[in-house]
Design a protein around this motif. Structure first.
Motif, PDB file in Angstrom:
ATOM      1  N   GLY A   1       0.817  -1.211   0.000  1.00 38.30           N
ATOM      2  CA  GLY A   1       0.000   0.000   0.000  1.00 38.30           C
ATOM      3  C   GLY A   1       0.851   1.261   0.000  1.00 38.30           C
ATOM      4  N   ALA A   2       1.900   1.257   0.809  1.00 33.07           N
ATOM      5  CA  ALA A   2       2.795   2.425   0.849  1.00 33.07           C
ATOM      6  C   ALA A   2       3.485   2.614  -0.494  1.00 33.07           C
ATOM      7  N   ALA A   3       3.934   1.512  -1.086  1.00 34.53           N
ATOM      8  CA  ALA A   3       4.622   1.605  -2.380  1.00 34.53           C
ATOM      9  C   ALA A   3       3.688   2.143  -3.467  1.00 34.53           C
ATOM     10  N   ALA A   4       2.442   1.703  -3.449  1.00 31.66           N
ATOM     11  CA  ALA A   4       1.486   2.150  -4.469  1.00 31.66           C
ATOM     12  C   ALA A   4       1.238   3.647  -4.403  1.00 31.66           C
ATOM     13  N   THR A   5       1.340   4.220  -3.204  1.00 30.15           N
ATOM     14  CA  THR A   5       1.112   5.672  -3.080  1.00 30.15           C
ATOM     15  C   THR A   5       2.179   6.487  -3.793  1.00 30.15           C
ATOM     16  N   VAL A   6       3.334   5.878  -4.053  1.00 23.72           N
ATOM     17  CA  VAL A   6       4.381   6.600  -4.797  1.00 23.72           C
ATOM     18  C   VAL A   6       4.618   5.961  -6.164  1.00 23.72           C
ATOM     19  N   GLY A   7       3.637   5.151  -6.622  1.00 20.14           N
ATOM     20  CA  GLY A   7       3.696   4.594  -7.968  1.00 20.14           C
ATOM     21  C   GLY A   7       4.720   3.496  -8.168  1.00 20.14           C
ATOM     22  N   VAL A   8       4.918   2.672  -7.139  1.00 16.67           N
ATOM     23  CA  VAL A   8       5.929   1.614  -7.206  1.00 16.67           C
ATOM     24  C   VAL A   8       5.294   0.279  -6.831  1.00 16.67           C
ATOM     25  N   ALA A   9       5.834  -0.801  -7.389  1.00 22.60           N
ATOM     26  CA  ALA A   9       5.440  -2.159  -6.996  1.00 22.60           C
ATOM     27  C   ALA A   9       6.696  -2.943  -6.665  1.00 22.60           C
ATOM     28  N   PHE A  10       6.603  -3.802  -5.667  1.00 18.86           N
ATOM     29  CA  PHE A  10       7.711  -4.674  -5.301  1.00 18.86           C
ATOM     30  C   PHE A  10       7.382  -6.102  -5.710  1.00 18.86           C
ATOM     31  N   SER A  11       8.360  -6.796  -6.272  1.00 15.69           N
ATOM     32  CA  SER A  11       8.219  -8.211  -6.626  1.00 15.69           C
ATOM     33  C   SER A  11       8.799  -9.026  -5.483  1.00 15.69           C
ATOM     34  N   ARG A  12       7.949  -9.401  -4.553  1.00 15.99           N
ATOM     35  CA  ARG A  12       8.417  -9.999  -3.303  1.00 15.99           C
ATOM     36  C   ARG A  12       9.136 -11.328  -3.481  1.00 15.99           C
ATOM     37  N   GLY A  13       8.968 -11.974  -4.621  1.00 16.89           N
ATOM     38  CA  GLY A  13       9.652 -13.239  -4.869  1.00 16.89           C
ATOM     39  C   GLY A  13      11.108 -13.087  -5.272  1.00 16.89           C
ATOM     40  N   LEU A  14      11.576 -11.835  -5.397  1.00 15.47           N
ATOM     41  CA  LEU A  14      12.969 -11.575  -5.792  1.00 15.47           C
ATOM     42  C   LEU A  14      13.774 -11.092  -4.592  1.00 15.47           C
ATOM     43  N   PRO A  15      15.101 -11.241  -4.636  1.00 17.93           N
ATOM     44  CA  PRO A  15      15.931 -10.675  -3.562  1.00 17.93           C
ATOM     45  C   PRO A  15      16.083  -9.160  -3.735  1.00 17.93           C
ATOM     46  N   PHE A  16      16.490  -8.486  -2.678  1.00 13.51           N
ATOM     47  CA  PHE A  16      16.709  -7.037  -2.745  1.00 13.51           C
ATOM     48  C   PHE A  16      17.677  -6.675  -3.866  1.00 13.51           C
ATOM     49  N   SER A  17      18.691  -7.507  -4.076  1.00 15.66           N
ATOM     50  CA  SER A  17      19.751  -7.179  -5.033  1.00 15.66           C
ATOM     51  C   SER A  17      19.301  -7.272  -6.493  1.00 15.66           C
ATOM     52  N   HIS A  18      18.160  -7.902  -6.750  1.00 10.07           N
ATOM     53  CA  HIS A  18      17.697  -8.057  -8.137  1.00 10.07           C
ATOM     54  C   HIS A  18      17.191  -6.723  -8.665  1.00 10.07           C
ATOM     55  N   PRO A  19      17.620  -6.333  -9.870  1.00 11.09           N
ATOM     56  CA  PRO A  19      17.193  -5.034 -10.411  1.00 11.09           C
ATOM     57  C   PRO A  19      15.676  -4.913 -10.616  1.00 11.09           C
ATOM     58  N   GLY A  20      14.979  -6.044 -10.721  1.00 12.94           N
ATOM     59  CA  GLY A  20      13.546  -6.004 -10.937  1.00 12.94           C
ATOM     60  C   GLY A  20      12.716  -6.032  -9.670  1.00 12.94           C
ATOM     61  N   PHE A  21      13.373  -6.020  -8.498  1.00 15.02           N
ATOM     62  CA  PHE A  21      12.603  -6.097  -7.244  1.00 15.02           C
ATOM     63  C   PHE A  21      11.642  -4.920  -7.111  1.00 15.02           C
ATOM     64  N   ALA A  22      12.131  -3.706  -7.402  1.00 16.62           N
ATOM     65  CA  ALA A  22      11.277  -2.508  -7.354  1.00 16.62           C
ATOM     66  C   ALA A  22      11.079  -1.989  -8.769  1.00 16.62           C
ATOM     67  N   SER A  23       9.840  -1.708  -9.137  1.00 17.73           N
ATOM     68  CA  SER A  23       9.574  -1.196 -10.489  1.00 17.73           C
ATOM     69  C   SER A  23       8.458  -0.146 -10.416  1.00 17.73           C
ATOM     70  N   ARG A  24       8.468   0.712 -11.421  1.00 15.31           N
ATOM     71  CA  ARG A  24       7.451   1.738 -11.525  1.00 15.31           C
ATOM     72  C   ARG A  24       6.133   1.125 -11.999  1.00 15.31           C
ATOM     73  N   LEU A  25       5.028   1.571 -11.397  1.00 18.89           N
ATOM     74  CA  LEU A  25       3.708   1.126 -11.861  1.00 18.89           C
ATOM     75  C   LEU A  25       3.361   1.835 -13.148  1.00 18.89           C
ATOM     76  N   GLU A  26       2.651   1.112 -13.995  1.00 21.94           N
ATOM     77  CA  GLU A  26       2.165   1.725 -15.241  1.00 21.94           C
ATOM     78  C   GLU A  26       1.088   2.738 -14.915  1.00 21.94           C
ATOM     79  N   VAL A  27       1.172   3.911 -15.491  1.00 17.88           N
ATOM     80  CA  VAL A  27       0.176   4.962 -15.263  1.00 17.88           C
ATOM     81  C   VAL A  27      -0.740   5.029 -16.469  1.00 17.88           C
ATOM     82  N   ASP A  28      -2.063   4.977 -16.211  1.00 19.83           N
ATOM     83  CA  ASP A  28      -3.041   5.043 -17.324  1.00 19.83           C
ATOM     84  C   ASP A  28      -3.127   6.450 -17.867  1.00 19.83           C
TER      85      ASP A  28
END
Length: 197
Positions: free
Chosen positions: A170-197
């Motif tokens: 919920g906190a991440a969504a407020t700043v337009g971000v999603a976390f891929s919890r199945g990845l480690p912190f070190s993975h570049p895809g762990f945090a990504s920008r949400l698509e904006v309509d």
């Protein structure tokens, strides 16, 4: 103090000499449980930060926390009833100080991931406060009677895990971000920008 002296098989004056007063004894109990939580975190979190998925790391740390609370429910209830489970800012190494220290290590990794994608990091301390507040409130309910009502360790840990991720997502969504919890912190895809309509 009489009961504790009897259980420890020492005289009450000796107990007072060692701890100073009742507050000193209470503080020592809080510090001991805090130290146990810190030791648990070193095994479950700090050793896994760069390799395990973030979900596995959070799950493992919550399971260890629940196991520790489950082993010492009377101590936890005592500390909560005497407001010794709360964060005081004293840095005395009590339970909440150690929990916050553990959370700050994890929060630092979330902050790094947000910085990597140039996202707002101001949500991190707010999420930490929300997770601690929610978790401590649920812990008090569980030790006060939830266990006796049939909420076992596994169910309680699962609840804390989903609540924690709900706050993080919920906190991440407020700043337009999603976390891929199945990845480690070190993975570049762990945090990504949400698509904006």
């Amino acid at each position: 103090m009489d009961d504790i002296a009897a259980e420890a098989e020492v005289s009450k004056p000796k107990l007072y000499r060692y701890f100073g007063d009742k507050a000193g004894l209470n503080g020592a109990v809080a510090a001991k449980l805090g130290a146990l939580m810190w030791e648990s975190a070193q095994v479950t979190i700090f050793a896994e930060q760069d390799h395990a998925s973030v979900d596995d790391m959070v799950r493992s740390s919550i399971q260890s926390y629940v196991a520790l609370v489950g082993q010492h429910p009377v101590v936890v209830r005592f500390l909560m009833a005497n407001h010794l489970f709360e964060y005081s800012g004293s840095g005395s190494g009590g339970v909440a100080e150690q929990l916050r220290s553990v959370m700050e290590v994890i929060a630092g990794r979330f902050t790094e991931c947000l910085q990597r994608i140039h996202a707002d990091t101001s949500i991190v301390p707010m999420a930490v406060a929300s997770i601690l507040g929610s978790g401590l409130s649920a812990t008090q309910w569980w030790t006060d009677g939830g266990r006796e009502q049939g909420v076992d360790d596994k169910f309680f840990a699962a609840h804390l895990l989903e609540t924690t991720w709900g706050i993080i997502d919920g906190a991440a969504a407020t700043v337009g971000v999603a976390f891929s919890r199945g990845l480690p912190f070190s993975h570049p895809g762990f945090a990504s920008r949400l698509e904006v309509d």
